[in-house]
Design a protein around this motif. Structure first.
Motif, PDB file in Angstrom:
ATOM      1  N   VAL A  93      40.852  51.516  67.793  1.00  0.00           N
ATOM      2  CA  VAL A  93      42.075  51.237  67.042  1.00  0.00           C
ATOM      3  C   VAL A  93      42.731  49.950  67.531  1.00  0.00           C
ATOM      4  CG1 VAL A  93      42.450  53.676  66.592  1.00  0.00           C
ATOM      5  CG2 VAL A  93      43.576  52.592  68.539  1.00  0.00           C
ATOM      6  N   CYS A  94      42.025  49.221  68.403  1.00  0.00           N
ATOM      7  CA  CYS A  94      42.592  47.981  68.923  1.00  0.00           C
ATOM      8  C   CYS A  94      41.929  46.766  68.285  1.00  0.00           C
ATOM      9  CB  CYS A  94      42.421  47.925  70.439  1.00  0.00           C
ATOM     10  SG  CYS A  94      43.414  49.153  71.278  1.00  0.00           S
ATOM     11  N   GLU A  95      42.632  45.635  68.344  1.00  0.00           N
ATOM     12  CA  GLU A  95      42.084  44.390  67.806  1.00  0.00           C
ATOM     13  C   GLU A  95      40.882  43.958  68.643  1.00  0.00           C
ATOM     14  OE1 GLU A  95      43.419  43.121  65.158  1.00  0.00           O
ATOM     15  OE2 GLU A  95      45.545  43.716  65.094  1.00  0.00           O
ATOM     16  N   ASP A  96      40.083  43.085  68.069  1.00  0.00           N
ATOM     17  CA  ASP A  96      38.909  42.505  68.753  1.00  0.00           C
ATOM     18  C   ASP A  96      37.781  43.510  68.966  1.00  0.00           C
ATOM     19  OD1 ASP A  96      40.528  40.332  68.996  1.00  0.00           O
ATOM     20  OD2 ASP A  96      40.896  40.603  71.153  1.00  0.00           O
ATOM     21  N   TYR A  97      38.002  44.737  68.544  1.00  0.00           N
ATOM     22  CA  TYR A  97      36.947  45.738  68.737  1.00  0.00           C
ATOM     23  C   TYR A  97      36.061  45.702  67.510  1.00  0.00           C
ATOM     24  CZ  TYR A  97      34.813  50.377  69.365  1.00  0.00           C
ATOM     25  OH  TYR A  97      33.929  51.426  69.495  1.00  0.00           O
ATOM     26  N   SER A  98      34.801  45.272  67.676  1.00  0.00           N
ATOM     27  CA  SER A  98      33.960  45.081  66.491  1.00  0.00           C
ATOM     28  C   SER A  98      32.624  45.797  66.660  1.00  0.00           C
ATOM     29  CB  SER A  98      33.737  43.588  66.264  1.00  0.00           C
ATOM     30  OG  SER A  98      33.319  43.015  67.485  1.00  0.00           O
ATOM     31  N   PHE A  99      32.739  47.102  66.872  1.00  0.00           N
ATOM     32  CA  PHE A  99      31.514  47.880  67.057  1.00  0.00           C
ATOM     33  C   PHE A  99      31.535  49.051  66.087  1.00  0.00           C
ATOM     34  CE2 PHE A  99      33.162  46.293  71.110  1.00  0.00           C
ATOM     35  CZ  PHE A  99      32.199  45.346  71.414  1.00  0.00           C
ATOM     36  N   PRO A 100      31.076  48.815  64.855  1.00  0.00           N
ATOM     37  CA  PRO A 100      31.214  49.841  63.808  1.00  0.00           C
ATOM     38  C   PRO A 100      30.627  51.188  64.222  1.00  0.00           C
ATOM     39  CG  PRO A 100      30.311  47.790  62.922  1.00  0.00           C
ATOM     40  CD  PRO A 100      30.393  47.607  64.391  1.00  0.00           C
ATOM     41  N   THR A 101      29.570  51.185  65.000  1.00  0.00           N
ATOM     42  CA  THR A 101      28.983  52.476  65.380  1.00  0.00           C
ATOM     43  C   THR A 101      29.335  52.839  66.824  1.00  0.00           C
ATOM     44  OG1 THR A 101      26.981  51.298  65.989  1.00  0.00           O
ATOM     45  CG2 THR A 101      27.044  52.290  63.782  1.00  0.00           C
ATOM     46  N   GLY A 102      30.365  52.215  67.348  1.00  0.00           N
ATOM     47  CA  GLY A 102      30.756  52.472  68.734  1.00  0.00           C
ATOM     48  C   GLY A 102      30.062  51.520  69.689  1.00  0.00           C
ATOM     49  N   ALA A 103      30.814  51.096  70.704  1.00  0.00           N
ATOM     50  CA  ALA A 103      30.230  50.177  71.680  1.00  0.00           C
ATOM     51  C   ALA A 103      29.284  50.932  72.598  1.00  0.00           C
ATOM     52  CB  ALA A 103      31.346  49.529  72.491  1.00  0.00           C
ATOM     53  N   ASN A 104      28.201  50.270  72.998  1.00  0.00           N
ATOM     54  CA  ASN A 104      27.356  50.888  74.025  1.00  0.00           C
ATOM     55  C   ASN A 104      27.956  50.537  75.395  1.00  0.00           C
ATOM     56  OD1 ASN A 104      26.463  48.366  74.935  1.00  0.00           O
ATOM     57  ND2 ASN A 104      24.773  48.336  73.473  1.00  0.00           N
ATOM     58  N   PRO A 105      27.460  51.141  76.482  1.00  0.00           N
ATOM     59  CA  PRO A 105      28.118  50.920  77.784  1.00  0.00           C
ATOM     60  C   PRO A 105      28.284  49.443  78.126  1.00  0.00           C
ATOM     61  CG  PRO A 105      26.543  52.696  77.966  1.00  0.00           C
ATOM     62  CD  PRO A 105      26.389  52.142  76.575  1.00  0.00           C
TER      63      PRO A 105
END
Ligand code: HEM
Lengths: 415, 470
Positions: A94-106
């Motif tokens: 829900v934060c800006e700059d987060y661009s991982f549609p399927t979730g970030a990996n580690p």
């Protein structure tokens, strides 16, 4: 092991703010056992906290994460992310700059967090060098000794006999083997004394060199202070009622204070210099369990954010808010005034360090108005005071050594 | 040194400067306002009767005394606007029975406000506390009847609760001499005894400088209000007038003491191996909890046995500190004991000098009185009507209770609360410093329960006159 401070600042997508608040309340509501972040399983994590900054509409809503951990940031984040990836994705999606549609990996998550981490201009540690594993061990050793004393009272024994029993007991107990600190508390206080002498020896000549500048600075400061006095029109701000619900549940409490830096380069550079000095002292002199005389702070830090326009203070402390603020005033009012008199709405100060926090009621009111509610706050040892920990560490580190006379008496009275 | 401004004694209610020790009989009437006009008229008649500190300075010994105090709701009932009431501190506005305050004070379980006889959420709102004192039972009755008549005949006030007290002994119900250690007010007219601290008037009276060398926050009213021109203009804000000047806050708490359980506990902890009781040992253990012997002799000065001469001697019985009198470790007076917690003197970190300064910033003027009454099952209930005056409820009364008495971590302890008066629940223990190692008394019960109470404001005389204004 060195303890570090990690601070991560991200902008919240405004439309997602309610969802994030709900999520953080859910995590904070059962911080020891929530399904998102398994705090208690993270062996390098002392304290952690998320706060949302949203009331000052000059700034976009912001999420700040702060934690205190063992070792360097990267290694710690590896451990943190390993068990909390889904939870972290839920929070940061829900934060800006987060661009991982399927979730970030580690690896992506680590990169994202590190990219948004900021430096900490002033950081203080209550028991420097004590890892969480070490702290837990010290608590366990003391508890073990206490249990033994309670089951077999020692009335009538000589000090030597009592000590021998304690030492035997620890030696035989296989569950709690003492992990002795690399640097004892006495060695640390010796180092603090040497450091202050060295600092003074280096600092004095520098002070003499910059003396002319100091005079100019001082005149400018007085001009600023007179102007502030004339223009100060302190609005009364609302106090977040949720603050009171989160306080005094455990022995420890958390404090986040957010203020705006007074405009202009003069105040900013003065503030930065004071923070630099506090940081220097925190690394060299305040390494024996007190910050400017306050003996109840486990960790504290100041952070500048939003292009140095706002100043955040985080601390984890023992006892009630009223006693903490009282300690500020009784023991450390000069230092705190030196920092916060450069920020807006602070009670009026003179000569940078005087006044301000001395006005106890105004200072308390100011603090409450600028306190930020922490929806998520975690402590790995919420019912241990710093004073307890210091005794625990001393007991663990000395038990077993050949002690006599006054030294022995001192040891036995720690219990 | 700047000069100390003289106290405006005729404007200060008597209770601030005296506990009325020569009047053993007292009655506390808790009233509620039903009709503002009537209540104001009643107050107007009462004001000339209120005992002031000025009257006392004139050395005549009065036969009776009357003082009056108000809750925040009470002030509103007398017509104070919400804006004006909001200039009072948060604790007072909330009232003692509010959830936040209960957590701070440890008023939980059987001591929770929901269980109270007076001041609780279901026992009727309190507005006014009338404090009556007299040298004889007859005198009290006459005074009370006269005032009662004025209340019952259409005054607009109703009685919510009444509590009588007869101070028959210098000892509190557990059997220990009480009322020994008390701070003196700078500029007051009392005799200062050796060891007694003289504190800035601002610790106990609003409008004067306190121990931080600043003026306590001043409750105020809108200067435009009719009648407010009686009150002095605020020094910081020209549109306000000082309502709080010469007033102070009064904590009133009914504390019942389980005397039987207290002594049974001492007995169970001190029985010999053959099961015989030992009265001396019981008293010694109880004294460790108090920090003084029954006579009042402080353990620090009399470590091994009671010294009644010392206890009764006001020149000596409070002239001590802990570290300065070789009791740093607490071998004589335990760190955990009631008097070492409620006034740590020179034992707080980082050092004795600083500690002396800090300890004086959390003092109380105690004005408590004992009570005894027969309860429904025919048994006797005994206790203290705890009363304390202070100019800052949070920094003084609540601080002592929360950070010193009820804190399991007080002064480096691991898990121990005030053995005498805390919110112990049977799981904690008491630590008695000893050689070779400390003794731990396990399973500490709660000996003292809260039966009711409230936060009141004891205004100055002029402020009372302002309240009577229509
Ligand atoms: C039923 C309950 C209580 C009992 C039986 C009790 C008993 C005593 C006794 C015997 C003393 C020693 C005599 C003296 O110095 O006057 C004392 C002192 C004191 N008590 Fe209590 N007390 C009770 C409740 C409280 C409470 C609730 C507080 C405050 C929150 C309190 C605060 C103090 C203080 C400040 C002192 C004086 C300490 C000093 O300056 O040395 N007490 N009490």
């Amino acid at each position: 092991m060195i303890q570090s401070a990690l601070t991560i600042i991200t902008r919240i997508k405004p439309e997602q703010l309610p969802a994030l608040e709900k999520l953080l309340d859910e995590i904070g509501g059962s911080v020891q056992s929530n399904g998102y972040i398994p705090f208690t399983k993270i062996a390098s994590l002392h304290f952690a906290c998320w706060v949302i900054l949203k009331d000052d509409l000059q700034f976009p809503p912001t999420l700040v994460f702060e934690n205190n951990h063992d070792g360097d940031n990267e290694t710690h984040l590896d451990e943190f992310i390993a068990g909390s990836l889904a939870g972290l994705n839920a929070i940061y999606s829900v934060c800006e700059d987060y661009s991982f549609p399927t979730g970030a990996n580690p690896a992506q998550m680590k990169r994202y967090l590190l990219d948004h981490s900021v430096a900490c201009p002033a950081f203080y540690v209550g028991v420097p060098g004590q890892s969480l594993v070490g702290i837990r061990n010290a608590i366990a050793v003391r508890t073990e000794i206490e249990a033994m004393l309670d089951s077999a009272p020692m009335k009538g024994l000589s000090q030597e006999a009592a000590y021998a029993r304690i030492v035997d007991h620890i030696r035989e107990s296989y569950s709690t083997k003492p992990i002795v600190s690399p640097e004892t508390l006495d060695q640390q206080s010796g180092r603090a004394k040497r450091n202050i002498v060295i600092t003074a020896l280096i600092g004095l000549p520098i002070l003499i060199l910059v003396f002319p500048f100091l005079i100019v600075w001082f005149i400018m400061l007085r001009m600023h202070e007179t102007k502030d006095l004339r223009t100060q029109n302190k609005p009364s701000l609302p106090i977040d009622p949720r603050l009171f619900e989160k306080e005094d549940i455990f022995i420890q409490n958390h404090l986040t204070t957010l203020v705006n830096v007074k405009p202009g380069a003069f105040r900013l550079y003065t503030l930065k210099t004071v923070l630099w000095l506090i940081n220097l002292l925190a690394k060299t002199y305040f390494i024996t369990g007190h910050l400017g005389g306050i003996p109840t702070i486990h960790f504290a830090r100041w952070i500048l954010m939003d292009n140095d326009r706002r100043l955040l203070f985080f601390s984890n402390y023992d006892g009630s808010w009223a006693s903490y603020l009282g300690d500020f005033v009784d023991k450390a009012n000069y230092g705190l005034t030196g920092v916060w008199s450069n920020t807006e709405n602070f009670p009026p100060a003179k000569y940078l360090f005087v006044g301000g926090a001395q006005h106890i009621e105004e200072f308390k009111q100011w603090s409450r108005e600028h306190n930020i509610y922490p929806p998520v706050w975690y402590s790995a040892y919420p019912d241990e005071t710093l004073w307890n920990l210091q005794k625990d560490i001393r007991i663990r580190d000395t038990a077993g050594q050949p002690l006599q006379g006054a030294e022995l008496e001192k040891f036995l009275q720690l219990l | 040194m700047s000069e100390v401004p003289p106290l405006d004694l005729p404007d200060i209610q008597g209770l601030v400067t005296t506990g009325y020790a020569h009047m053993p009989h007292s009655r506390f009437l808790f009233l509620a306002v039903a009709d503002r006009t009537g209540a104001k008229a009643w107050l107007k008649n009462l004001v000339p009767e209120i005992s002031t500190s000025g009257r006392r300075a004139s050395k005549e010994k009065p036969q009776t005394a009357v003082n009056i105090a108000f809750t925040a709701r009470g002030l509103a009932q007398f017509g104070m606007t919400p804006e004006d009431v909001s200039t009072f501190p948060r604790e007072y506005q909330q009232g003692m029975d509010c959830g936040d305050r209960s957590r701070v004070l440890g008023d939980t379980g059987d001591s929770a406000p929901s269980q109270w006889e007076v001041g609780g959420p279901t026992t009727g709102e309190l507005h006014v506390l009338l404090l009556l004192y007299a040298i004889s039972e007859h005198g009290l009755q006459t005074l009370s009847d006269r005032l009662w008549e004025s209340i019952s005949t259409g005054s607009g006030l109703t009685e919510v609760f009444r509590q009588d007290s007869f101070k028959h002994s210098i000892n509190e119900p557990f059997g220990f001499r009480d009322g020994i250690s008390q701070p003196a007010i700078e500029g007051g007219h009392g005799v200062v005894t050796p060891g007694q601290s003289v504190l800035k008037a601002g610790e106990f009276i609003l409008g004067y400088v306190n121990e931080y060398s600043v003026l306590p926050p001043m409750p105020s009213v809108d200067a435009k209000l009719p009648g407010s021109d009686l009150l002095p203009l605020s020094a910081v804000n020209g549109s306000r007038r000082e309502f709080g000047r010469n007033g102070t806050f009064l904590v009133w708490r009914k504390l019942s003491q389980d005397v039987e359980a207290f002594w049974e506990f001492m007995d169970s902890q001190t029985r010999g191996t053959d099961g015989t009781s030992d009265k001396d040992k019981q008293i010694a253990l109880a004294s460790k909890m108090v920090g003084r012997w029954p006579s009042g002799a402080p353990l620090t000065l009399a470590p091994l046995h009671d010294d009644p001469q010392l206890g009764a001697n006001a020149e000596r019985n409070n002239d001590f500190k802990f570290i300065a009198n070789c009791d740093a470790e607490g071998f004589a007076c335990p760190v955990d004991s009631h008097i070492r917690r409620t006034n740590p003197r020179d034992t707080l970190p980082p050092d004795p000098k600083k500690s002396n300064v800090v300890s004086e910033r959390h003092r109380l003027l105690r004005r408590g009185r004992p009570y005894i009454q027969t309860i429904p099952d025919g048994k006797k209930e005994e206790g203290i009507l705890f009363m304390a005056l202070n100019s800052d409820l949070q920094r003084q009364f609540e601080f002592v209770q929360q950070t010193w008495m009820n804190s399991p971590k007080f002064n480096g302890l691991f898990n121990n609360k005030d053995p005498l008066v805390s919110d112990n629940d049977g799981t904690g223990c008491m630590i008695i410093q000893d050689k070779p190692v400390r003794i731990c008394i396990q399973g500490m019960p709660r000996f003292v329960q809260v039966k009711g109470g409230g936060y009141f404001f004891l205004p100055g005389i002029i402020a009372l006159q302002f309240l009577t204004h229509e």
